[in-house]
Design an enzyme around this catalytic site. Sequence first.
Site, PDB file in Angstrom:
ATOM      1  N   HIS A  50       0.837  -1.195   0.000  1.00  0.00           N
ATOM      2  CA  HIS A  50       0.000   0.000   0.000  1.00  0.00           C
ATOM      3  C   HIS A  50       0.870   1.242   0.000  1.00  0.00           C
ATOM      4  O   HIS A  50       2.091   1.150   0.146  1.00  0.00           O
ATOM      5  CB  HIS A  50      -0.970   0.007   1.189  1.00  0.00           C
ATOM      6  CG  HIS A  50      -0.315   0.112   2.515  1.00  0.00           C
ATOM      7  ND1 HIS A  50       0.528  -0.848   3.012  1.00  0.00           N
ATOM      8  CD2 HIS A  50      -0.368   1.081   3.464  1.00  0.00           C
ATOM      9  CE1 HIS A  50       0.950  -0.483   4.204  1.00  0.00           C
ATOM     10  NE2 HIS A  50       0.421   0.671   4.504  1.00  0.00           N
TER      11      HIS A  50
ATOM     12  N   GLU B 262       2.787  -7.506  11.178  1.00  0.00           N
ATOM     13  CA  GLU B 262       3.497  -6.587  12.042  1.00  0.00           C
ATOM     14  C   GLU B 262       2.963  -6.746  13.456  1.00  0.00           C
ATOM     15  O   GLU B 262       1.857  -7.206  13.655  1.00  0.00           O
ATOM     16  CB  GLU B 262       3.369  -5.152  11.528  1.00  0.00           C
ATOM     17  CG  GLU B 262       1.954  -4.704  11.296  1.00  0.00           C
ATOM     18  CD  GLU B 262       1.308  -4.067  12.505  1.00  0.00           C
ATOM     19  OE1 GLU B 262       1.878  -4.109  13.593  1.00  0.00           O
ATOM     20  OE2 GLU B 262       0.214  -3.527  12.348  1.00  0.00           O
TER      21      GLU B 262
ATOM     22  N   HIS C 108       1.420   3.865   1.968  1.00  0.00           N
ATOM     23  CA  HIS C 108       2.022   4.598   3.102  1.00  0.00           C
ATOM     24  C   HIS C 108       3.534   4.634   2.925  1.00  0.00           C
ATOM     25  O   HIS C 108       4.152   3.657   2.497  1.00  0.00           O
ATOM     26  CB  HIS C 108       1.657   3.929   4.420  1.00  0.00           C
ATOM     27  CG  HIS C 108       0.257   4.244   4.861  1.00  0.00           C
ATOM     28  ND1 HIS C 108      -0.367   3.583   5.891  1.00  0.00           N
ATOM     29  CD2 HIS C 108      -0.636   5.165   4.417  1.00  0.00           C
ATOM     30  CE1 HIS C 108      -1.581   4.080   6.049  1.00  0.00           C
ATOM     31  NE2 HIS C 108      -1.768   5.040   5.168  1.00  0.00           N
TER      32      HIS C 108
ATOM     33  N   ASP D   2       5.997   4.426   4.860  1.00  0.00           N
ATOM     34  CA  ASP D   2       6.862   3.435   5.498  1.00  0.00           C
ATOM     35  C   ASP D   2       6.781   2.079   4.808  1.00  0.00           C
ATOM     36  O   ASP D   2       7.435   1.127   5.216  1.00  0.00           O
ATOM     37  CB  ASP D   2       6.596   3.327   7.015  1.00  0.00           C
ATOM     38  CG  ASP D   2       5.173   2.969   7.345  1.00  0.00           C
ATOM     39  OD1 ASP D   2       4.905   2.546   8.486  1.00  0.00           O
ATOM     40  OD2 ASP D   2       4.307   3.133   6.455  1.00  0.00           O
ATOM     41  N   HIS D   3       6.005   2.015   3.714  1.00  0.00           N
ATOM     42  CA  HIS D   3       5.960   0.790   2.914  1.00  0.00           C
ATOM     43  C   HIS D   3       6.386   1.013   1.466  1.00  0.00           C
ATOM     44  O   HIS D   3       6.712   0.058   0.766  1.00  0.00           O
ATOM     45  CB  HIS D   3       4.547   0.190   2.949  1.00  0.00           C
ATOM     46  CG  HIS D   3       4.180  -0.352   4.289  1.00  0.00           C
ATOM     47  ND1 HIS D   3       4.174  -1.698   4.575  1.00  0.00           N
ATOM     48  CD2 HIS D   3       3.841   0.272   5.442  1.00  0.00           C
ATOM     49  CE1 HIS D   3       3.828  -1.868   5.841  1.00  0.00           C
ATOM     50  NE2 HIS D   3       3.625  -0.692   6.392  1.00  0.00           N
TER      51      HIS D   3
ATOM     52  N   HIS E 209       8.281  -5.630  12.559  1.00  0.00           N
ATOM     53  CA  HIS E 209       7.794  -4.292  12.879  1.00  0.00           C
ATOM     54  C   HIS E 209       7.648  -4.049  14.364  1.00  0.00           C
ATOM     55  O   HIS E 209       6.815  -3.283  14.782  1.00  0.00           O
ATOM     56  CB  HIS E 209       6.408  -4.091  12.248  1.00  0.00           C
ATOM     57  CG  HIS E 209       6.287  -2.901  11.348  1.00  0.00           C
ATOM     58  ND1 HIS E 209       6.370  -1.606  11.766  1.00  0.00           N
ATOM     59  CD2 HIS E 209       6.032  -2.827  10.028  1.00  0.00           C
ATOM     60  CE1 HIS E 209       6.181  -0.794  10.743  1.00  0.00           C
ATOM     61  NE2 HIS E 209       5.970  -1.510   9.683  1.00  0.00           N
TER      62      HIS E 209
ATOM     63  N   ASP F 292      -1.419  -2.967   6.202  1.00  0.00           N
ATOM     64  CA  ASP F 292      -2.035  -2.110   7.219  1.00  0.00           C
ATOM     65  C   ASP F 292      -3.522  -2.366   7.309  1.00  0.00           C
ATOM     66  O   ASP F 292      -4.338  -1.480   7.132  1.00  0.00           O
ATOM     67  CB  ASP F 292      -1.791  -0.618   6.910  1.00  0.00           C
ATOM     68  CG  ASP F 292      -0.397  -0.172   7.358  1.00  0.00           C
ATOM     69  OD1 ASP F 292      -0.030   0.969   7.059  1.00  0.00           O
ATOM     70  OD2 ASP F 292       0.325  -0.967   7.990  1.00  0.00           O
TER      71      ASP F 292
END
Lengths: 560, 374
Positions: free
Chosen positions: A68, A170, A70, A72-73, A381, A145
């Site tokens: 996705h 995570e 975001h 941090d991905h 994570h 997420d």
Amino acid sequence: MPEIKVTPLGAGQDVGRSCILVSIGGKNIMLDCGMHMGYNDDRRFPDFSYITPNGRLTDFLDCVIISHFHLDHCGALPYMSEMVGYDGPIYMTHPTKAICPILLEDFRKITVDKKGETNFFTSQMIKDCMKKVIPLNLHQTVQGDYNMTPDRHLGAAWIDKCRPDILISESTYATTIRDSKRCRERDFLKKVHETIERGGKVLIPVFALGRAQELCILLETFWERMNLKAPIYFSTGLTEKANHYYKLFITWTNQKIRKTFVQRNMFEFKHIKAFDRSYADNPGPMVVFATPGMLHAGQSLQIFKKWAGNDKNMVIMPGYCVQGTIGHKILNGQRKLEMEGRSTLDVKLQVEYMSFSAHADAKGIMQLIRMAEPRNMLLVHGEAAKMEFLKGKIEQEFNCYMPANGETTAVTTNPSVPVDISLNLLKREMVLGGPLPDPKKPRTMHGTLIMKENLVSSEQALKELGLNEHQLRFTCRVQLQDPHSDSDTLHRIYTHLKSVLKDYTIQHLPDGTVMVESIVIKVSSSAEDANAKVLLLSWSYQDEDLGSYLSSLLKKGLPT
Amino acid sequence: MGETEAVEIDDILDDWFIESLKSYKDLHVYQLEHPTQIIEWTSGKTVCVAGYSSGKNEILELRLPLKLLADEKKGLCAERDFKVVHGGFSEGPVCCLRHIPGTRCAVTNDGLNSDLQLWDLGADDTDVIRKTGSLPGTSVSQTGSRIAARLSSSPEVLHGAQSSAVQLTQLGTGQTLYRLEVDSTEPLSSLKFVSETAFLASCCDGTVYLADTRTSAPPQASPPPGECALWWTDASAAPQCRVIRLSSSGQAVVSDLRNMGGAVCRAQLDVQTSPRKPEDVTVVWAPALDGCFSVSGLSGLVQIYDTAGWRAEPQDASPLFQHAGHSVSSQHGDGSAPIFITTHVWHPERPRTLLSAASDGSVHVWDWVDPQTN
């Protein structure tokens, strides 16, 4: 035993820069390529040197999958593909492909323009990176997420009882118990209402998609319920963009939104009107939704500058702000801001940070794990010391691993591949005779496995592959001492073999040959020795075993 | 398994929700995986909760949402969630859990007999709550032990299931330091320290014993203040030194600790349910609101009363504030058995902050607004 190997390059026992390498079935896959938002140096990127110490990654990776958009991905994706080097396919869903470049460009602009960084990917690199992207549909990939309770926009995550060999999850939010959506919304409405009641103005900087529409629907309904008169404005740029994206991706939203969108245009509100920048100077209370979300430029910043000096006003930040933006500064409590031209802005208005983020919590994560029933769980994570309880909890029901960055977890699997057999091949096997297929008496057969469909005859395989068939025949000469005539010798051979090889088809043919199955035996006199015969044996590849047996047998000579 | 139906916005904006905008300063609603019967403070920021099902249960230490605790910087803090800071497993139900102040120790009882289990709640380097041992019960009983503790130089715990079997045990050695000398074997509804050495042992029949662990002299006994089979008691510490006794029929009697025989004031509370077991009702004095106490279990709500206007002659009393959150939320459920509130506690310092838990696994944290100030 075939293994699946999983190595986190980032997000193994730390939060941020999600990047997980999976080796499966001989392929190397990179799952996500995120940026760690807490660092300004190379620690913000995953450690690609694990793949290869220098040089491009193309030869070492079969594909990259982005879950996705975001940061941090996906924040390190242009860095990985254009600065480290990767030319292979990058897979993501259609909405992710649409939104990724926008977020990446925004992020790039802030990092380079506001923070003055130099070693960063360029706009062109983002474009080049996106050219390598191949968009997919949902059943080919699963969202990252996830959340088990439905957002008003997206459906709740649910998953088939697919029993994967490995489920990677995570753990950060697995130790969180989330406050209800109702209470978050209550807090939002309470803050807006209190500000309006005292005659103040509320600025809500938003990104084009997601929260903005949801908060609008909430406010509209609240305004109606409470019979409020203060105006609510929505920046037009937002409406167009959002409308456009919603029409494209309507199938990704949940039932309710789909119904609403079909029944009425979601952006035809009774209390919410299009904003004009002159309205910002109007006296009295009002609420305005404006972009961009981090107050780093554009309309939301213009409005903020006008309203910041009045302590009756409020700004509500509905999401994370990247370092370097005004949003980030005011959320850190900064009350004096340096603006262009050395002027300072006194921040007197009330600053509210509200989190509407979409992560799941302890209960949600356990629910999803139980639904999927993995053979093995892998936690990423989170910090090792803080994951022991969660690991223990999961281990009550499943195997659980938690590798650090650079540590490999290998899981053995037993992948069985079901294969069909072509009718022709089956028929041919039946025609050859012998016992009927019996699972207790396996019989070797020959065929060609084409992985795309089924097991077919060699002829069909050759035809499909466009190859010519080659026949392999072996020949062997055996010298025999035998004074008889050629035909007598042949007959003696025939009789001998018939007595020894009782289960086989042996024929004495009129053309002067003996055939054992497909093996041809000819007799001719030796040129050097009148009492010697030369037997010529010839067989095809399929009868190699029998052929070599026969030649050894005949070398021993014939019974008298 | 398909999507869970999204809740209609109009459903959310119900009367209670709208009302809550004014009646609560803060409101947080959580859903635990399993319901809890205990909420125990382990620090100003952390509480323990635990499951009470018949098999294996989790004990969790939760850190309160940062937003609730951040005072001046409240607006800048978005963190509204509970954080599970430590967790562990209990082989049986956890019906009573007491934190030993000044330590990272907790003591539990499973409600099936009077034995106690000892736990290490864990430090910063780990997130695991470990069982460290057990203490044998003080009596053969089928009811659970009540447990009390206060700050002392060496960790000690006061426990017992009935009035004849209350003792103070040193945790490290298991040595019995004190025994309550009482003949009656009445089951206890609560045990509480009112000072460093004085404690109140309250029985289910309404009898209360005030004793001191330093002396072997017999305790002061106070008979039930009224006709009723089931009573709950709470005592507030100095300087108020008030004791409240509440019956299952709603009789509330407030006495002075130093003069338990007389009643300072009385009132009749409205009872909607019919509590039958000791664990059905929780009565607590507000630690930081003079003269106020809370009660759960008489109705589906947590009710807060102000005894300021109460007189010696019993009169009907109305609650100052009621928290209806648990019963309101449960209406959105599947219409099965009505939920009941299992326990509630006050924050030790923040005057109007409470935590309440219900049988559906919900836990609410709320900071209410005094309606009289509006």
